[in-house]
Structures are given as structure tokens and as C-alpha cells.
Design a protein around this motif. Structure first.
Motif, mmCIF file in Angstrom:
data_model
loop_
_atom_site.group_PDB
_atom_site.id
_atom_site.type_symbol
_atom_site.label_atom_id
_atom_site.label_comp_id
_atom_site.label_asym_id
_atom_site.label_seq_id
_atom_site.Cartn_x
_atom_site.Cartn_y
_atom_site.Cartn_z
ATOM 1 N N ARG A 91 0.812 -1.218 0.000
ATOM 2 C CA ARG A 91 0.000 0.000 0.000
ATOM 3 C C ARG A 91 0.851 1.276 0.000
ATOM 4 O O ARG A 91 0.399 2.331 -0.452
ATOM 5 C CB ARG A 91 -0.923 0.014 1.219
ATOM 6 C CG ARG A 91 -1.828 -1.206 1.350
ATOM 7 C CD ARG A 91 -2.765 -1.039 2.531
ATOM 8 N NE ARG A 91 -3.353 -2.269 2.983
ATOM 9 C CZ ARG A 91 -4.418 -2.852 2.441
ATOM 10 N NH1 ARG A 91 -5.000 -2.304 1.409
ATOM 11 N NH2 ARG A 91 -4.889 -3.992 2.946
ATOM 12 N N HIS A 92 2.064 1.193 0.530
ATOM 13 C CA HIS A 92 2.923 2.374 0.642
ATOM 14 C C HIS A 92 4.308 2.068 0.064
ATOM 15 O O HIS A 92 5.332 2.320 0.695
ATOM 16 C CB HIS A 92 3.034 2.800 2.105
ATOM 17 C CG HIS A 92 1.714 3.074 2.758
ATOM 18 N ND1 HIS A 92 1.027 4.265 2.599
ATOM 19 C CD2 HIS A 92 0.932 2.294 3.550
ATOM 20 C CE1 HIS A 92 -0.108 4.213 3.281
ATOM 21 N NE2 HIS A 92 -0.187 3.031 3.859
ATOM 22 N N ALA A 93 4.310 1.535 -1.139
ATOM 23 C CA ALA A 93 5.561 1.078 -1.758
ATOM 24 C C ALA A 93 6.576 2.203 -1.896
ATOM 25 O O ALA A 93 7.784 1.988 -1.730
ATOM 26 C CB ALA A 93 5.266 0.464 -3.119
ATOM 27 N N HIS A 94 6.122 3.399 -2.205
ATOM 28 C CA HIS A 94 7.055 4.510 -2.415
ATOM 29 C C HIS A 94 7.857 4.813 -1.158
ATOM 30 O O HIS A 94 9.079 4.985 -1.214
ATOM 31 C CB HIS A 94 6.287 5.755 -2.870
ATOM 32 C CG HIS A 94 7.171 6.945 -3.096
ATOM 33 N ND1 HIS A 94 8.001 7.065 -4.200
ATOM 34 C CD2 HIS A 94 7.374 8.067 -2.349
ATOM 35 C CE1 HIS A 94 8.662 8.208 -4.130
ATOM 36 N NE2 HIS A 94 8.304 8.833 -3.030
ATOM 37 N N ARG A 95 7.167 4.848 -0.020
ATOM 38 C CA ARG A 95 7.887 5.166 1.209
ATOM 39 C C ARG A 95 8.796 4.012 1.642
ATOM 40 O O ARG A 95 9.909 4.238 2.117
ATOM 41 C CB ARG A 95 6.914 5.477 2.352
ATOM 42 C CG ARG A 95 7.714 5.967 3.553
ATOM 43 C CD ARG A 95 6.916 6.353 4.748
ATOM 44 N NE ARG A 95 7.823 6.761 5.818
ATOM 45 C CZ ARG A 95 7.583 6.585 7.098
ATOM 46 N NH1 ARG A 95 6.474 6.006 7.483
ATOM 47 N NH2 ARG A 95 8.448 6.977 7.991
ATOM 48 N N ILE A 96 8.332 2.795 1.467
ATOM 49 C CA ILE A 96 9.171 1.651 1.843
ATOM 50 C C ILE A 96 10.431 1.638 0.993
ATOM 51 O O ILE A 96 11.540 1.407 1.493
ATOM 52 C CB ILE A 96 8.401 0.325 1.681
ATOM 53 C CG1 ILE A 96 7.089 0.349 2.465
ATOM 54 C CG2 ILE A 96 9.275 -0.846 2.124
ATOM 55 C CD1 ILE A 96 7.218 0.718 3.916
ATOM 56 N N ALA A 97 10.286 1.903 -0.298
ATOM 57 C CA ALA A 97 11.449 1.964 -1.180
ATOM 58 C C ALA A 97 12.402 3.073 -0.752
ATOM 59 O O ALA A 97 13.627 2.915 -0.806
ATOM 60 C CB ALA A 97 11.007 2.179 -2.626
ATOM 61 N N GLY A 98 11.844 4.185 -0.302
ATOM 62 C CA GLY A 98 12.695 5.284 0.169
ATOM 63 C C GLY A 98 13.493 4.897 1.402
ATOM 64 O O GLY A 98 14.680 5.249 1.527
ATOM 65 N N LEU A 99 12.861 4.168 2.311
ATOM 66 C CA LEU A 99 13.568 3.705 3.508
ATOM 67 C C LEU A 99 14.693 2.729 3.145
ATOM 68 O O LEU A 99 15.793 2.791 3.701
ATOM 69 C CB LEU A 99 12.589 3.023 4.463
ATOM 70 C CG LEU A 99 11.552 3.927 5.129
ATOM 71 C CD1 LEU A 99 10.485 3.092 5.832
ATOM 72 C CD2 LEU A 99 12.229 4.864 6.128
ATOM 73 N N VAL A 100 14.415 1.837 2.195
ATOM 74 C CA VAL A 100 15.437 0.890 1.746
ATOM 75 C C VAL A 100 16.588 1.634 1.079
ATOM 76 O O VAL A 100 17.767 1.338 1.332
ATOM 77 C CB VAL A 100 14.826 -0.145 0.785
ATOM 78 C CG1 VAL A 100 15.915 -1.012 0.152
ATOM 79 C CG2 VAL A 100 13.811 -1.014 1.516
ATOM 80 N N ALA A 101 16.271 2.607 0.242
ATOM 81 C CA ALA A 101 17.314 3.380 -0.447
ATOM 82 C C ALA A 101 18.185 4.135 0.552
ATOM 83 O O ALA A 101 19.416 4.187 0.416
ATOM 84 C CB ALA A 101 16.672 4.348 -1.438
ATOM 85 N N ASP A 102 17.558 4.716 1.566
ATOM 86 C CA ASP A 102 18.328 5.433 2.598
ATOM 87 C C ASP A 102 19.236 4.476 3.355
ATOM 88 O O ASP A 102 20.395 4.809 3.664
ATOM 89 C CB ASP A 102 17.378 6.131 3.575
ATOM 90 C CG ASP A 102 16.660 7.316 2.952
ATOM 91 O OD1 ASP A 102 17.093 7.780 1.874
ATOM 92 O OD2 ASP A 102 15.657 7.768 3.540
ATOM 93 N N LEU A 103 18.729 3.290 3.672
ATOM 94 C CA LEU A 103 19.520 2.300 4.401
ATOM 95 C C LEU A 103 20.731 1.878 3.578
ATOM 96 O O LEU A 103 21.860 1.847 4.089
ATOM 97 C CB LEU A 103 18.648 1.084 4.721
ATOM 98 C CG LEU A 103 19.324 -0.085 5.442
ATOM 99 C CD1 LEU A 103 19.804 0.326 6.821
ATOM 100 C CD2 LEU A 103 18.360 -1.273 5.542
ATOM 101 N N VAL A 104 20.513 1.566 2.316
ATOM 102 C CA VAL A 104 21.615 1.145 1.445
ATOM 103 C C VAL A 104 22.625 2.266 1.279
ATOM 104 O O VAL A 104 23.841 2.044 1.339
ATOM 105 C CB VAL A 104 21.070 0.686 0.077
ATOM 106 C CG1 VAL A 104 22.213 0.472 -0.918
ATOM 107 C CG2 VAL A 104 20.256 -0.593 0.225
ATOM 108 N N GLY A 105 22.133 3.488 1.075
ATOM 109 C CA GLY A 105 23.041 4.625 0.907
ATOM 110 C C GLY A 105 23.903 4.849 2.131
ATOM 111 O O GLY A 105 25.116 5.108 2.014
#
Length: 269
Positions: A242-256
Motif C-alpha cells: 500500500r505504501h511502496a514509495h515510502r518503503i522503497a525510500g527507507l530501503v534506499a536510505d539504508l543502502v546509501g
């Protein structure tokens, strides 16, 4: 879309990415599919590599795999990947399997982990009939919610009686062994050696998800050496859909963050 599949486990390529790009690997929950990660993968940088694991607890399985632990099967699937990912992103039962690997004391399965609505029982929480009944009720509601989540906006256009019938059919198909499998993982999670889960991690929980209370989520993240709790009162058990955009943002921040720390550590050698 390329794929590698054995009888029990497999790897699906969601995005081939480019050479040297971050690698994100996704693990699905019980009676769920690798396709549930398509929304999140679609929100990541298309230059990144994204793989989704196909695990033996996918829909329609016969549960013969239960002779081995969930962590065993997740490790087998990760072996097919051939390298440790920058991030292992796992949901529900898959997140429990990821926790099992993280806490095992061996080589870390990934440089970081994002655990979305994991199953976790605090050691102080007793296992009685009340907990069993509550877990069963929650599980049945999750099955119903998974039908709605999988349909997306189409669920709002279906006759309520038809939608309810679809949910009951899903419950009949899943059956009681699925619930017992989930309950066993929930009970066993209290014995995990969380102090061994060294890689940076985020624990994602939501106020609309009765599986993981805020208190348990705080305890879980607090017991891990380098974990951060991300809690949203409005998120339910299927927030990654339901909130794929925010989850992807959290994953991107973690990886970065992890990649930046790795570069800094390398420069100081």
C-alpha cells in the motif's frame, strides 16, 4: 525477466541494474509470492539490481518443507544469488526467517536488513491459550486483508458479498497448517540471540498491524546492536504494497548509509 528456480527455492530478477550497482534482495511472507515486491522494486532506482526470492512457503505449497527451519530455506535461496546483497528486505514470515539468519552467529546474510512487520514474541510474553486464540484471529484477518491488498483499487469496485466470499475461499485454501507454521515461528522468536544481529537494520511496524505491537517492535529493535524502528500508526501488515514509495525510500536510505560507511571505513585503512 530472468529466473533461477529449483524445486523449493528460486530467484527472480526484477531489475538487472548495472555493474557495481547496489543489490537489493526481497523475501516474501507465508502464502505470499515474490510478485508482492514488484511495487517496491518499481520505486527503486532502475540502475539498481533487484532480485526477489521464491521461497517454499509460497501459495499452494504442501508444507513438506517444515522439516527444516525457515532460515535454512532462506539461506538456500540466498546461495542462488551468489553474493551478499547490500540489503535483504523481508516481510512477515520471511522477515522472521531473516531474523533467524541474522541471529545465528555466522556470516551475515546481507550488509543490511529491512524487516517489514516481522513476527516477534517478547520473552516476557507468555504462550497460553489467549495468545493462541489471538494469533489465530489475527492470522485469519491477515489472509482476508491479503486478498484486498492484492486486488488494489479493484477491491473497492467488487460487490462486498463477492469480496467476502473470495476471502473465505482464501482461508479455506490456506488451511490450519499455515497458521500453525506462523504460530511456531512467533513462539520460537523469543529465543533468538538478537545481540548477534550485527548488520544495520530497520524494523518497520504499523499501528494498524496487530501482529507486531509497538511495545514488541521497540523491544525488538532495541535488542539488536544497530537497528532503528520505523513506526507509522496508519500502516497495516501489507504496508509494503500500500505504501511502496515510502518503503522503497527507507530501503534506499539504508543502502546509501551502509555504502557510505563502508567507503569511509575503507578510506581510513
Amino acid at each position: 525477466m530472468r529466473e533461477t528456480v529449483t524445486h523449493e527455492v528460486g530467484v527472480r530478477t526484477l531489475s538487472p541494474g548495472g555493474p557495481g550497482a547496489p543489490l537489493v534482495v526481497f523475501a516474501h511472507g507465508l502464502e505470499d509470492s515474490w510478485t508482492s515486491w514488484l511495487p517496491v522494486a518499481g520505486e527503486l532506482d532502475p540502475a539498481w539490481r533487484a532480485l526477489a526470492l521464491e521461497l517454499p512457503w509460497r501459495p499452494g505449497n504442501d508444507y513438506a518443507w517444515r522439516g527444516r527451519s525457515p532460515g535454512h530455506w532462506l539461506a538456500r535461496a540466498l546461495d542462488l544469488v551468489g553474493e551478499a546483497p547490500d540489503a535483504l528486505v523481508a516481510h512477515s514470515f520471511g522477515a522472521g526467517a531473516a531474523l533467524e539468519l541474522l541471529c545465528a552467529g555466522g556470516p551475515a546474510p546481507a550488509a543490511s536488513a529491512a524487516l517489514v512487520c516481522p513476527l516477534y514474541r517478547m520473552p516476557s510474553q507468555p504462550v497460553g491459550w489467549h495468545a493462541f486464540d489471538r494469533s489465530r484471529t489475527t492470522f485469519m484477518q491477515h489472509v482476508r486483508d491479503s486478498v484486498r491488498a492484492g486486488m488494489g483499487s479493484r477491491a473497492d469496485t467488487v460487490d462486498p458479498a463477492v469480496l467476502a466470499a473470495m476471502m473465505e475461499l482464501a482461508l479455506d485454501r490456506v488451511g490450519p497448517i499455515a497458521f500453525l507454521t506462523v504460530f511456531e515461528q512467533f513462539v520460537a522468536s523469543a529465543a533468538l540471540r538478537l545481540e548477534n544481529a550485527a548488520p544495520p537494520a530497520i524494523v518497520l511496524a504499523g499501528g494498524a498491524d496487530p501482529t507486531l505491537s509497538r511495545r514488541a517492535a521497540v523491544a525488538l529493535a532495541g535488542a539488536m546492536p544497530d537497528a532503528r524502528l520505523v513506526y507509522d500508526p496508519g500502516y497495516d501488515h501489507f504496508c509494503h504494497i500500500r505504501h511502496a514509495h515510502r518503503i522503497a525510500g527507507l530501503v534506499a536510505d539504508l543502502v546509501g548509509t551502509v555504502r557510505a560507511e563502508t567507503r569511509t571505513a575503507g578510506n581510513h585503512r
